[in-house]
Structures are given as C-alpha cells and as structure tokens.
Design a protein around this motif. Sequence first.
Motif, PDB file in Angstrom:
ATOM      1  N   ALA A   1      37.943   3.938  70.976  1.00 26.63           N
ATOM      2  CA  ALA A   1      38.588   5.176  70.551  1.00 26.63           C
ATOM      3  C   ALA A   1      39.761   4.886  69.628  1.00 26.63           C
TER       4      ALA A   1
ATOM      5  N   SER B   1      38.460   3.931  66.223  1.00 31.12           N
ATOM      6  CA  SER B   1      37.928   5.103  65.536  1.00 31.12           C
ATOM      7  C   SER B   1      39.040   5.988  64.995  1.00 31.12           C
TER       8      SER B   1
ATOM      9  N   LYS C   1      39.502  14.343  69.174  1.00 34.24           N
ATOM     10  CA  LYS C   1      38.059  14.171  68.981  1.00 34.24           C
ATOM     11  C   LYS C   1      37.382  15.531  69.043  1.00 34.24           C
TER      12      LYS C   1
ATOM     13  N   GLU D   1      31.736  14.387  67.392  1.00 38.40           N
ATOM     14  CA  GLU D   1      31.657  13.002  66.959  1.00 38.40           C
ATOM     15  C   GLU D   1      32.706  12.661  65.904  1.00 38.40           C
TER      16      GLU D   1
ATOM     17  N   PHE E   1      36.943  13.136  64.303  1.00 38.99           N
ATOM     18  CA  PHE E   1      38.336  13.397  64.632  1.00 38.99           C
ATOM     19  C   PHE E   1      38.879  14.468  63.695  1.00 38.99           C
TER      20      PHE E   1
END
Length: 206
Positions: A27, A30, A152, A155, A157
Amino acid sequence: MLNRRTLLLSAAATVACLRTPAALMAADVSARSFIQGLADTAMNTVAVKDLSDAERAQRFRSLFVNTFDLPEISKLVLGRYWRPATSEQRGEFQKLFEDIQVYTWTRRFKEYSGETLDIFGVEADASGDSLVVSQIRRHNLAPVNVSWRVRKDGEIFRVVDIIVEGASMIVTYRSDYSGVLSSQGGKLDSLLAVMRQKADQLKTTS
C-alpha cells in the motif's frame, strides 16, 4: 490445554501478523507511486512552457478531476453546511471549488521554474488513509514541506487533502468559507456568490 477455538484464533492472528507488513508495504509503494506519477504528469503536461492559458487550464483540470476526490473534499470543506444544502447548491459549490483550484494552480504552473518533488515516505492514518510525506525543492529558496492525504478508491488512489507546512487545505478553506457563511446568516447562496466572483477574478488573471 488450548481448545480448538483458541487454536484457530491464534493461527489466524499469526497469519495476520505475517501478512500485514507485506500488505502495508504494498500500500505504501502504491500510494508513493501515485503521488510521484501525479507530480510527473503535472510537470510533463501542465508546466510545459509556451502553452496558452486556456490549454494549461484544460490540462490541469483534467488532471485535477481525475486524481482528487472532489465530492469528498467538497463535503469536508462545507462541513456542517453540507447536510442542509440542496443538491443544486452542492453541485454548484463543487464546480466553483474546482474552478478556483484550477485557475489558482494554473497560474502557479505558468510560473514554474524547475521545482522538484522529493518523497520521503508514507505514514498510515487512523482513518485508513495514507499520508505521503514530501518536500518541494526550489532554487535559492527554502523547501516547502507537503503531505498528501490519499485514499484508496477501488483499485486507484485519490487525493483527499494537501497539508502544506502543517496547514490543511480542507481546514483552511472550511475556516474561510465558514467565516463568510457566519457573516451571511448561514446562507449558502451568499457563499456561492462570493465564490463565483473569486473564480471569475482568478480566470481573468491566470
């Protein structure tokens, strides 16, 4: 001796402990990649020299709408005034807030002079959001500390707040707009009129 239920709970907790660091690391990566990609896209498309004001504004608007959670930001900025607002008032507020951000940032990108964004890390938030900690480096000027609160959404952000040198965008705008609303007896239409005027002024000077 441990009973079956205790053993199962213990096993589940062990698995969770083994998985959580990897999940959090993924996370973090990402969220970091999202902000880095946002910065790179802005530099490569919006900060380009010799763009017309209209083209620069259009490019930033597209980037802004696709990467910021405008409905959530609008709700948080209006605070207690969101619930009693009509759907039309909410829609106009969101559009005017978008316009103000677009024209404000378009002017800043027009004056871009080689600033760079350094990302230092990602902090977990109690609400489940991620806080991407970064710094904008400027030539011959002190760097600016900027944290990006991202959430989030499926899928992908989306940015829900920007904290510049400890000052939250949402808190700042909420305070400013609450001041206008308080002086106008809580009438949202009065705030919308002020925002229309502000948006028009920024559009003219951007």
